[in-house]
Design an enzyme around this catalytic site. Structure first.
Site, PDB file in Angstrom:
ATOM      1  N   GLU A 157     -25.790 -21.843   2.293  1.00 54.60           N
ATOM      2  CA  GLU A 157     -25.559 -21.224   1.199  1.00 54.60           C
ATOM      3  C   GLU A 157     -24.629 -19.545   1.705  1.00 54.60           C
ATOM      4  O   GLU A 157     -22.836 -19.513   2.114  1.00 54.60           O
ATOM      5  CB  GLU A 157     -25.914 -20.879   0.783  1.00 54.60           C
TER       6      GLU A 157
ATOM      7  N   GLU B 299     -37.535 -14.905   0.091  1.00 58.41           N
ATOM      8  CA  GLU B 299     -36.580 -15.453  -0.767  1.00 58.41           C
ATOM      9  C   GLU B 299     -37.117 -15.369  -2.232  1.00 58.41           C
ATOM     10  O   GLU B 299     -37.014 -14.735  -3.222  1.00 58.41           O
ATOM     11  CB  GLU B 299     -36.265 -16.715  -0.679  1.00 58.41           C
TER      12      GLU B 299
HETATM   13  C1  BGC Z   1     -29.073 -17.585  -3.773  1.00 54.09           C
HETATM   14  C2  BGC Z   1     -29.259 -16.869  -4.274  1.00 54.09           C
HETATM   15  C3  BGC Z   1     -28.527 -16.422  -5.519  1.00 54.09           C
HETATM   16  C4  BGC Z   1     -28.496 -17.338  -6.509  1.00 54.09           C
HETATM   17  C5  BGC Z   1     -28.034 -17.099  -7.756  1.00 54.09           C
HETATM   18  C6  BGC Z   1     -29.326 -18.848  -5.049  1.00 54.09           C
HETATM   19  O1  BGC Z   1     -28.963 -19.980  -4.038  1.00 54.09           O
HETATM   20  O2  BGC Z   1     -29.476 -17.788  -2.591  1.00 54.09           O
HETATM   21  O3  BGC Z   1     -29.982 -15.470  -3.478  1.00 54.09           O
HETATM   22  O4  BGC Z   1     -28.876 -15.181  -6.011  1.00 54.09           O
HETATM   23  O5  BGC Z   1     -28.772 -18.498  -5.706  1.00 54.09           O
HETATM   24  O6  BGC Z   1     -29.342 -17.733  -8.652  1.00 54.09           O
END
Ligand code: BGC
Length: 821
Positions: free
Chosen positions: A445, A706
């Site tokens: 990501e 997270e």
């Molecule tokens: C990310 C988040 C991001 C989100 C959107 C995720 O996959 O890791 O931090 O803001 O997607 O909802």
């Protein structure tokens, strides 16, 4: 941002009343009476390219005593002449026997990294040499075998279809009279490597293979000049870097090494000519931010033997970077494999489930002799590494990489667990400020998610001087804005990934500039046209002022553990916030008509919000913490409904603990304490049951997770995500009490209001744009003692917990109150 240089200074000593800036005989501001000034934008005749300018600022205090400070800056190139060059991607030499490189090519399309070289002759002594260099991909440049510059992962990540950064490196000391060699290794990086999670595009987001552009400008001692640029005279070959990818990892096969290739005397007859791929210079722009650097090295906290030739290394800290490994002499062809992970499984082995498709595996194939291995074009998010293939582990360390923003803040208090939380927040900032502000550094990501950035920004601003880092990122954000005004969810834009902006994500295009303006005081952060285009975009699609249409993927209050906040309520609150802040930004730039129009719009959104979502005084649809937090923080309620709404928020928090996701968490403690419930904000801070910050600390967290509880499907369970670390702003701003008055920028009018809670002491310092701010308080002998440092040019209103208020000028001040509350 305007492109002419902003010349700024920090203050020490007496309050200034006037300043004068002089730039190398070409411009003087004249004496300007302005006690608030901490910078001046260059306003002289056009500056010459590639030129060093000395400059100085003189400040006068009230007594007329002057003080002078000197510095310099150097301008970049205005016109390029060099060509873009590359290795012919169809002409890769393979090594025999085949190694990981060939497997990577078969499985992932990863090619060996090209090495490009150019020999040139310096006819006499060189007085100055500047290498202007960039790549589509990543570059590592050498001059006669010496690494040029200390940047890593250069030239950094932008939407290369819009803008490509270049760096200017002083390489004078490496140039010799006679023969010299410029050597550059290229890698895919964000340009043509794996980025993010988009399964439709395995790499190749911006291009197919890396390209280089460079100009070496030589100034001889006799004053004459010469340019050695990229052109068809360069030669290319392949060596030991068999592939390098940000997500997959990097492989060096030292049997394929080409020793001396980047120094004079190497025979490149067997190498090929490069291909010239183009001459477009229009997207090249000097990079405005600090480069990513290898900032420190960490020794292992523990090393465990897993087998005859395998070790597990624990660095005791979750971080972003890579390993540096000293390897003994090994049988040629021995493969040493390094895998990385944030956590261990129940059997004490690496748990890589949460990396998704990021292999995060580095490989070294030995040629025999002892060597030191450190990858150059990849990084991983990890605490643990498993090293296999070598029986006797030599010295090993973790090299920490991040955008090298200067550290600006410190916070400490009497609770060691809160101090660990602050350190976790700092490590989250380090690990996620890597050329762009990312969500996480480990899985596939690592994108510039905009909500994550906006909720964490106030904490980030206390920890470090992020002005240049975010000035660069705001260019990414504006590059990503659609012609009709839409902001995306991630910047730099990546085709096919989360393109249409969601509430609270896209709004970062307004919230981030406003926050930067408040902290650093530079109106150039506020691009009113871009901000207003966003507000008008939302308005155009939602004429009844409730934001329902064009909400992109509407992530709502992402990862909230409690009941869902109504999506239209949340969206409309952000619509109001963006309109309100854009009106203020227009005011800063004196654009009165825009200011009035947007202020009216914000007022109308507020009316619609109340009508639609506030069924009874002090009650909001959905009755959720985030709903109340947004309404209170963004000023959406009629004055008489504020106290009941704050009471309802407090009840919900008392009953359930925190229930917010990404879009409410940064507001929790600030809003509770602003409405008289600092006690509850402290209770949340010190709470150890999940969900809570200290639950993470008690469970061994070394970065912020997270998810509140760290429990979730492995595919969505990062242990280094900074959104919940946004509490950091309240440690400085609430517990220590460093704040500024509503109309103040760059901390000109400080408001110091410490909130001691049950702590016995706390201290914080912050190198603000104006100068050093410090607060230190303790409880001793039944009294509350407070020490405050107010920077020159600032004043402070100091509120003591017993209700005393003092107005003080710059300098050091001590306060004492016998009775506490
Ligand atoms: C990310 C988040 C991001 C989100 C959107 C995720 O996959 O890791 O931090 O803001 O997607 O909802």
């Amino acid at each position: 941002m305007a492109d002419s240089p902003l010349l700024s200074w920090q203050l020490r000593g007496a309050d200034p009343v006037a300043f004068q800036v002089e730039v190398g005989g070409v411009w003087s501001s004249g004496r300007v009476t302005d006690p608030a000034a901490i910078s001046a934008r260059y306003a002289g005749p056009p500056l010459r390219p590639g030129t060093r300018y000395d400059w100085q600022v003189t400040l006068w205090d009230r007594d007329g005593t002057p003080g002078t400070a000197r510095s310099w800056f150097e301008t970049g190139l205005d016109t390029w002449s060099a060509a873009w060059i590359a290795a012919d991607p169809d002409a890769v030499e393979h090594v025999d026997p085949p190694t990981e490189g060939d497997l990577a090519l078969r499985d992932h399309g990863l090619l060996p990294c090209p090495q490009l070289r150019r020999a040139f002759h310096a006819r006499s002594r060189v007085a100055a040499a500047r290498l202007h260099i960039s790549a589509k991909g990543l570059y590592a440049a050498t001059v006669n075998g010496h690494r040029a510059g200390d940047g890593r992962l250069t030239p950094g990540w932008t939407d290369y279809r819009r803008r490509i950064q270049y760096q200017t490196l002083d390489v004078t000391r490496w140039i010799a009279e006679g023969e010299n060699v410029l050597g550059v290794t290229l890698a895919d990086g964000w340009w043509s490597g794996y980025v993010g999670f988009d399964p439709r595009r395995p790499g190749y987001h911006y291009g197919r293979f890396p390209e280089l552009i460079a100009e070496l400008h030589l100034t001889y001692a006799d004053g004459s000049a010469e340019v050695v640029g990229t052109d068809d005279a360069w030669r290319v070959g392949h060596g030991h870097v068999r592939y390098a990818d940000l997500l997959k990892g990097e492989c060096h096969d030292l049997r394929a090494a080409t020793p001396g290739w980047d120094r004079p005397g190497f025979d490149d007859a067997g190498w090929r000519p490069v291909v010239v791929t183009g001459r477009d210079h229009t997207r090249l722009a000097a990079s405005p931010d600090e480069p990513v650097r290898a900032v420190r090295e960490i020794a292992p906290a523990a090393v465990t033997r897993l087998g005859p030739a395998a070790h597990l290394v624990d660095f005791g800290q979750n971080l972003a970077g890579r390993l540096r490994l000293a390897l003994p002499e090994l049988r040629p062809g021995t493969r040493v494999v390094i895998r990385h992970a944030e956590t261990l499984d129940g059997a004490g082995r690496l748990d890589t489930a949460n990396l998704r498709t990021a292999d995060a595996t580095d490989v070294l194939v030995s040629a025999g002799p002892a060597t030191v291995f450190e990858p150059d074009f990849t990084y991983h998010g990890f605490r643990y590494a498993e090293i296999s293939g070598v029986a006797d582990l030599g010295e090993v360390s973790a090299v920490v990489l991040h955008s090298d923003t200067a550290w600006a803040g410190t916070f400490e208090c009497s609770d060691p667990e809160v101090n660990r939380l602050q350190r976790n927040i700092e490590w989250g900032q380090r690990g996620n400020f890597v050329s762009v502000p990312t969500d996480c550094p480990q899985r596939d990501e690592r994108l510039g998610w905009m909500a994550d950035a906006q909720v964490f920004l106030p904490a980030a601003c206390f920890n470090a001087d992020v002005a240049a880092f975010f000035a660069k990122w705001l260019r990414d954000v504006r590059d990503a804005q659609t012609p009709d005004g839409g902001f995306p969810n991630v910047a730099p834009r990546l085709s096919g990934v989360a393109e249409e902006g969601a509430p609270g994500w896209a709004d970062a295009g307004v919230l981030v500039p406003w926050q930067l303006y408040r902290v650093y005081g530079d109106p150039a952060f506020l691009d009113v046209d871009s901000m207003a285009a966003w507000v008008d975009f939302v308005h155009r699609h939602n004429p009844d002022l409730i934001w329902r249409a064009r909400t992109g993927p509407h992530y709502a209050d992402w990862l909230a553990p409690g009941p869902a906040t109504p999506r239209d309520l949340l969206a409309t609150a952000f619509f109001h916030r963006s309109a309100d802040l854009t009106a203020r930004a227009a005011g800063v730039h004196g654009r009165t008509a825009d200011e009035e129009r947007l202020r009216r719009l914000a007022g109308d959104i507020r009316t619609a919000f109340i009508k639609t979502f506030a069924p009874a005084p002090g009650r909001l649809a959905g009755d959720t913490q985030t709903g109340y937090l947004l309404a209170l923080a963004f000023g959406l309620l009629p004055p008489e409904w504020v106290a009941p709404a704050a009471r309802r928020l407090a009840e919900l928090v008392e009953e359930h603990g925190p229930q917010t996701g990404f879009l409410g968490v940064n507001l929790l403690c600030p809003v509770l304490s602003a409405h008289g419930r600092a006690d509850l904000a402290h209770a949340l801070l010190r709470r150890t049951d999940p969900p809570s910050w200290l639950h993470q600390v008690r469970n061994g967290a070394t970065t912020v997770w997270e998810r509140w509880d760290g429990k979730g499907a492995p595919s969505m369970n990062s242990f280094n995500h900074y959104a919940f670390g946004s509490i950091g702003a309240w440690l400085y701003g609430g517990v220590a009490g460093i704040g500024q008055a509503p109309g103040s920028v760059a901390y000109r009018e400080l408001v110091i209001r410490p909130l001691p809670g049950d702590l016995s002491w706390a201290r914080a310092s912050y190198e603000s744009a104006r100068g050093r701010i410090a607060v230190s308080w303790e409880r001793a002998e039944g009294a509350f003692h407070l020490a405050v440092t107010v920077p020159p040019g600032s004043t402070a209103t100091v509120h003591l917990p017993d209700g005393q208020t003092h107005h003080v000028p710059s300098g050091d001040h001590l306060f004492r109150s016998t009775q506490e509350t």
